[in-house]
Design a protein around this motif. Structure first.
Motif, PDB file in Angstrom:
ATOM      1  N   SER A  83      20.371 -21.418 -20.444  1.00 42.40           N
ATOM      2  CA  SER A  83      19.440 -20.307 -20.666  1.00 42.40           C
ATOM      3  C   SER A  83      18.250 -20.355 -19.715  1.00 42.40           C
ATOM      4  N   ASP A  84      17.928 -21.550 -19.195  1.00 41.81           N
ATOM      5  CA  ASP A  84      16.852 -21.648 -18.204  1.00 41.81           C
ATOM      6  C   ASP A  84      17.235 -20.923 -16.914  1.00 41.81           C
ATOM      7  N   ILE A  85      18.528 -20.790 -16.676  1.00 37.23           N
ATOM      8  CA  ILE A  85      19.010 -20.129 -15.465  1.00 37.23           C
ATOM      9  C   ILE A  85      19.256 -18.644 -15.713  1.00 37.23           C
ATOM     10  N   THR A  86      20.016 -18.334 -16.758  1.00 36.73           N
ATOM     11  CA  THR A  86      20.421 -16.940 -16.974  1.00 36.73           C
ATOM     12  C   THR A  86      19.390 -16.133 -17.744  1.00 36.73           C
ATOM     13  N   GLY A  87      18.659 -16.768 -18.638  1.00 41.44           N
ATOM     14  CA  GLY A  87      17.717 -16.046 -19.485  1.00 41.44           C
ATOM     15  C   GLY A  87      18.056 -16.210 -20.948  1.00 41.44           C
ATOM     16  N   GLY A 103      16.142 -15.011 -16.692  1.00 41.12           N
ATOM     17  CA  GLY A 103      15.931 -16.365 -16.199  1.00 41.12           C
ATOM     18  C   GLY A 103      15.716 -16.399 -14.704  1.00 41.12           C
ATOM     19  N   ALA A 104      15.745 -17.596 -14.146  1.00 46.39           N
ATOM     20  CA  ALA A 104      15.439 -17.776 -12.728  1.00 46.39           C
ATOM     21  C   ALA A 104      16.504 -17.192 -11.808  1.00 46.39           C
ATOM     22  N   ILE A 105      17.704 -16.896 -12.339  1.00 49.54           N
ATOM     23  CA  ILE A 105      18.774 -16.357 -11.491  1.00 49.54           C
ATOM     24  C   ILE A 105      18.478 -14.924 -11.057  1.00 49.54           C
ATOM     25  N   PHE A 106      17.531 -14.270 -11.730  1.00 44.34           N
ATOM     26  CA  PHE A 106      17.222 -12.874 -11.403  1.00 44.34           C
ATOM     27  C   PHE A 106      16.246 -12.805 -10.234  1.00 44.34           C
ATOM     28  N   ALA A 107      16.727 -13.229  -9.077  1.00 44.94           N
ATOM     29  CA  ALA A 107      15.981 -13.143  -7.825  1.00 44.94           C
ATOM     30  C   ALA A 107      16.980 -12.867  -6.717  1.00 44.94           C
ATOM     31  N   GLN A 108      16.488 -12.428  -5.580  1.00 44.80           N
ATOM     32  CA  GLN A 108      17.400 -12.110  -4.483  1.00 44.80           C
ATOM     33  C   GLN A 108      17.853 -13.355  -3.728  1.00 44.80           C
ATOM     34  N   ILE A 109      16.957 -14.318  -3.582  1.00 44.70           N
ATOM     35  CA  ILE A 109      17.321 -15.618  -3.007  1.00 44.70           C
ATOM     36  C   ILE A 109      17.006 -16.678  -4.053  1.00 44.70           C
ATOM     37  N   GLU A 131      29.873 -14.954  -8.649  1.00 42.25           N
ATOM     38  CA  GLU A 131      31.084 -14.191  -8.344  1.00 42.25           C
ATOM     39  C   GLU A 131      30.900 -12.694  -8.574  1.00 42.25           C
ATOM     40  N   GLU A 132      30.334 -12.324  -9.719  1.00 41.22           N
ATOM     41  CA  GLU A 132      30.259 -10.910 -10.089  1.00 41.22           C
ATOM     42  C   GLU A 132      28.866 -10.327  -9.945  1.00 41.22           C
ATOM     43  N   ARG A 133      27.897 -11.162  -9.569  1.00 36.50           N
ATOM     44  CA  ARG A 133      26.518 -10.722  -9.353  1.00 36.50           C
ATOM     45  C   ARG A 133      25.960  -9.994 -10.578  1.00 36.50           C
ATOM     46  N   GLN A 134      26.205 -10.617 -11.730  1.00 35.57           N
ATOM     47  CA  GLN A 134      25.708 -10.085 -12.989  1.00 35.57           C
ATOM     48  C   GLN A 134      25.594 -11.222 -13.986  1.00 35.57           C
ATOM     49  N   VAL A 135      24.869 -10.955 -15.081  1.00 29.91           N
ATOM     50  CA  VAL A 135      24.715 -11.916 -16.174  1.00 29.91           C
ATOM     51  C   VAL A 135      25.069 -11.198 -17.466  1.00 29.91           C
ATOM     52  N   THR A 136      25.927 -11.812 -18.267  1.00 32.64           N
ATOM     53  CA  THR A 136      26.298 -11.247 -19.556  1.00 32.64           C
ATOM     54  C   THR A 136      25.655 -12.089 -20.656  1.00 32.64           C
ATOM     55  N   MET A 137      24.872 -11.428 -21.500  1.00 28.52           N
ATOM     56  CA  MET A 137      24.156 -12.118 -22.575  1.00 28.52           C
ATOM     57  C   MET A 137      24.252 -11.285 -23.838  1.00 28.52           C
ATOM     58  N   GLY A 139      26.731  -9.858 -25.232  1.00 25.84           N
ATOM     59  CA  GLY A 139      27.540  -8.657 -25.051  1.00 25.84           C
ATOM     60  C   GLY A 139      26.946  -7.619 -24.127  1.00 25.84           C
ATOM     61  N   GLN A 140      25.760  -7.879 -23.592  1.00 24.07           N
ATOM     62  CA  GLN A 140      25.092  -6.942 -22.687  1.00 24.07           C
ATOM     63  C   GLN A 140      25.162  -7.495 -21.259  1.00 24.07           C
ATOM     64  N   THR A 141      25.478  -6.627 -20.303  1.00 28.09           N
ATOM     65  CA  THR A 141      25.587  -7.038 -18.905  1.00 28.09           C
ATOM     66  C   THR A 141      24.358  -6.588 -18.131  1.00 28.09           C
ATOM     67  N   TYR A 142      23.796  -7.505 -17.363  1.00 32.76           N
ATOM     68  CA  TYR A 142      22.602  -7.222 -16.561  1.00 32.76           C
ATOM     69  C   TYR A 142      22.939  -7.468 -15.092  1.00 32.76           C
ATOM     70  N   GLU A 143      22.742  -6.444 -14.269  1.00 33.08           N
ATOM     71  CA  GLU A 143      23.036  -6.555 -12.847  1.00 33.08           C
ATOM     72  C   GLU A 143      21.954  -7.369 -12.144  1.00 33.08           C
ATOM     73  N   LEU A 144      22.375  -8.159 -11.165  1.00 29.91           N
ATOM     74  CA  LEU A 144      21.442  -8.930 -10.356  1.00 29.91           C
ATOM     75  C   LEU A 144      20.986  -8.101  -9.152  1.00 29.91           C
ATOM     76  N   PRO A 145      19.817  -8.394  -8.596  1.00 25.91           N
ATOM     77  CA  PRO A 145      19.306  -7.592  -7.477  1.00 25.91           C
ATOM     78  C   PRO A 145      20.144  -7.781  -6.218  1.00 25.91           C
ATOM     79  N   SER A 146      19.963  -6.895  -5.263  1.00 23.45           N
ATOM     80  CA  SER A 146      20.666  -6.967  -3.985  1.00 23.45           C
ATOM     81  C   SER A 146      19.642  -6.957  -2.857  1.00 23.45           C
ATOM     82  N   PRO A 147      19.824  -7.793  -1.843  1.00 24.68           N
ATOM     83  CA  PRO A 147      20.869  -8.804  -1.674  1.00 24.68           C
ATOM     84  C   PRO A 147      20.682  -9.959  -2.648  1.00 24.68           C
ATOM     85  N   PHE A 148      21.768 -10.692  -2.869  1.00 23.29           N
ATOM     86  CA  PHE A 148      21.705 -11.825  -3.784  1.00 23.29           C
ATOM     87  C   PHE A 148      22.432 -12.998  -3.141  1.00 23.29           C
ATOM     88  N   MET A 149      21.762 -14.136  -3.081  1.00 26.39           N
ATOM     89  CA  MET A 149      22.348 -15.321  -2.450  1.00 26.39           C
ATOM     90  C   MET A 149      21.832 -16.577  -3.142  1.00 26.39           C
TER      91      MET A 149
END
Length: 342
Positions: A83-87, A103-109, A131-137, A139-149
């Motif tokens: 949860s520290d990573i995804t939220g 969480g901290a994964i919601f950044a472009q770099i 892989e999918e540039r998203q986080v599922t929490m 049952g809800q899917t949240y898209e990650l920003p672009s670009p994402f690396m």
């Protein structure tokens, strides 16, 4: 020679700006810097694996600061939670409903320090995001920003208290790079550059996130001839039947190899991929996915050596049989960035 206008010229110009910016911090390693930029434009993730003190985290931070985008750094430790990573979803008493806190994964770099120090459960939190540039929490899917690396570092020498990356995790990384020790001249220059204030403090963005997104779209339009595609498939297939390997490269590795070759061609100012592009990236893209047999390890055979052997044995396509350029319906880098290629 003047640069041709359009997305092709813009890509090479922006790429050179970022390259020079990062090289101002990482001295004497132009090939490592170019590979990092190639992975970014190929929509991949980079694993930096080397001994302590050679600038792994410095490279990741320099690349992030050279682009005007959001950056988050995660220090992977044994007590880090997924949860520290995804939220996490937090109950809001006033509204009487759960609210998602990213969480901290919601950044472009995203910079992951010492990724192999976290538990496998925490490492697996990155799988969907990479892989999918998203986080599922819940049952809800949240898209990650672009670009994402994701740029992750790990120390292959000090294995005490670490958790080796599982095969599925390593396969998500497009390329692995080892920085290596600098030459004496570069190390002497490093003493001058880093002797005072850190060059990272003075590093200013030389490209915007929107520019990088356009360049990624332009890379997708780079043409890959059928013979070059078949060459990439042959290289990957050879890893699956090699007697010194108990695990070969996956179909995802083939896709990553072609994507990286397209980005390398675009950075070189070409709208088509050469077999040389595939060859130059094969070790970085394939070696970290392979598992040598016990006998090969006893013989001190590394995955890198095996990939180089496969490169020597696999026939290179003949340009006279099928030209690399596309003659009909030619898709050039000057097309609008939204156009999609192979």
């Amino acid at each position: 020679m003047a640069e041709e206008p359009g997305a092709g010229g813009e890509l090479t110009t922006t790429g050179e700006r970022v390259h020079r910016s990062v090289e101002g911090v990482i001295e004497g390693k132009p090939e490592v810097v170019r590979l990092s930029l190639t992975v970014l434009l190929a929509e991949g993730h980079l694993l930096i694996e080397d001994v302590p003190g050679v600038g792994k985290t410095m490279l990741a931070k320099a690349l992030a600061r050279s682009i005007d985008c959001s950056v988050r750094r995660i220090q992977f430790t044994p007590d880090l939670l997924p949860s520290d990573i995804t939220g996490v979803s937090v109950y809001d008493q006033q509204r009487q409903e759960f609210e998602f806190k990213p969480g901290a994964i919601f950044a472009q770099i995203v910079i992951g320090d010492e990724i192999n120090r976290a538990s496998p459960k925490t490492q697996s939190a990155l799988l969907e995001s990479m892989e999918e540039r998203q986080v599922t929490m819940d049952g809800q899917t949240y898209e990650l920003p672009s670009p994402f690396m994701v740029v992750a570092t790990q120390n292959p020498v000090e294995m005490e208290g670490t958790y080796p990356l599982p095969e599925a995790q390593r396969d998500r990384f497009m390329a692995r790079v080892s920085i290596g020790y600098p030459s004496p001249a570069a190390e002497l220059q490093m003493l001058d550059v880093h002797g005072g204030p850190s060059p990272l403090d003075e590093l200013q963005p030389v490209a915007h996130a929107d520019e990088i997104v356009k360049l990624i779209d332009a890379v997708r339009t780079v043409h890959v001839a059928e013979a070059v595609r078949r060459y990439a498939v042959d290289l990957v297939a050879a890893t699956r039947s090699h007697p010194d390997l108990r695990l070969g490269a996956s179909p995802r590795a083939t896709l990553h190899l072609v994507r990286a070759a397209k980005a390398a061609a675009a950075l070189a100012g070409r709208e088509y991929v050469l077999p040389d592009d595939v060859q130059s990236l094969a070790v970085a893209v394939l070696a970290h996915r392979l598992l040598p047999t016990a006998q090969a390890q006893l013989n001190r055979r590394t995955a890198e050596q095996i990939v180089l052997e496969i490169l020597r044995r696999t026939p290179v396509p003949d340009p006279s049989a099928q030209p690399w350029r596309q003659h009909s319906h030619n898709r050039r880098l000057q097309q609008p960035p939204g156009a999609r290629g192979l």
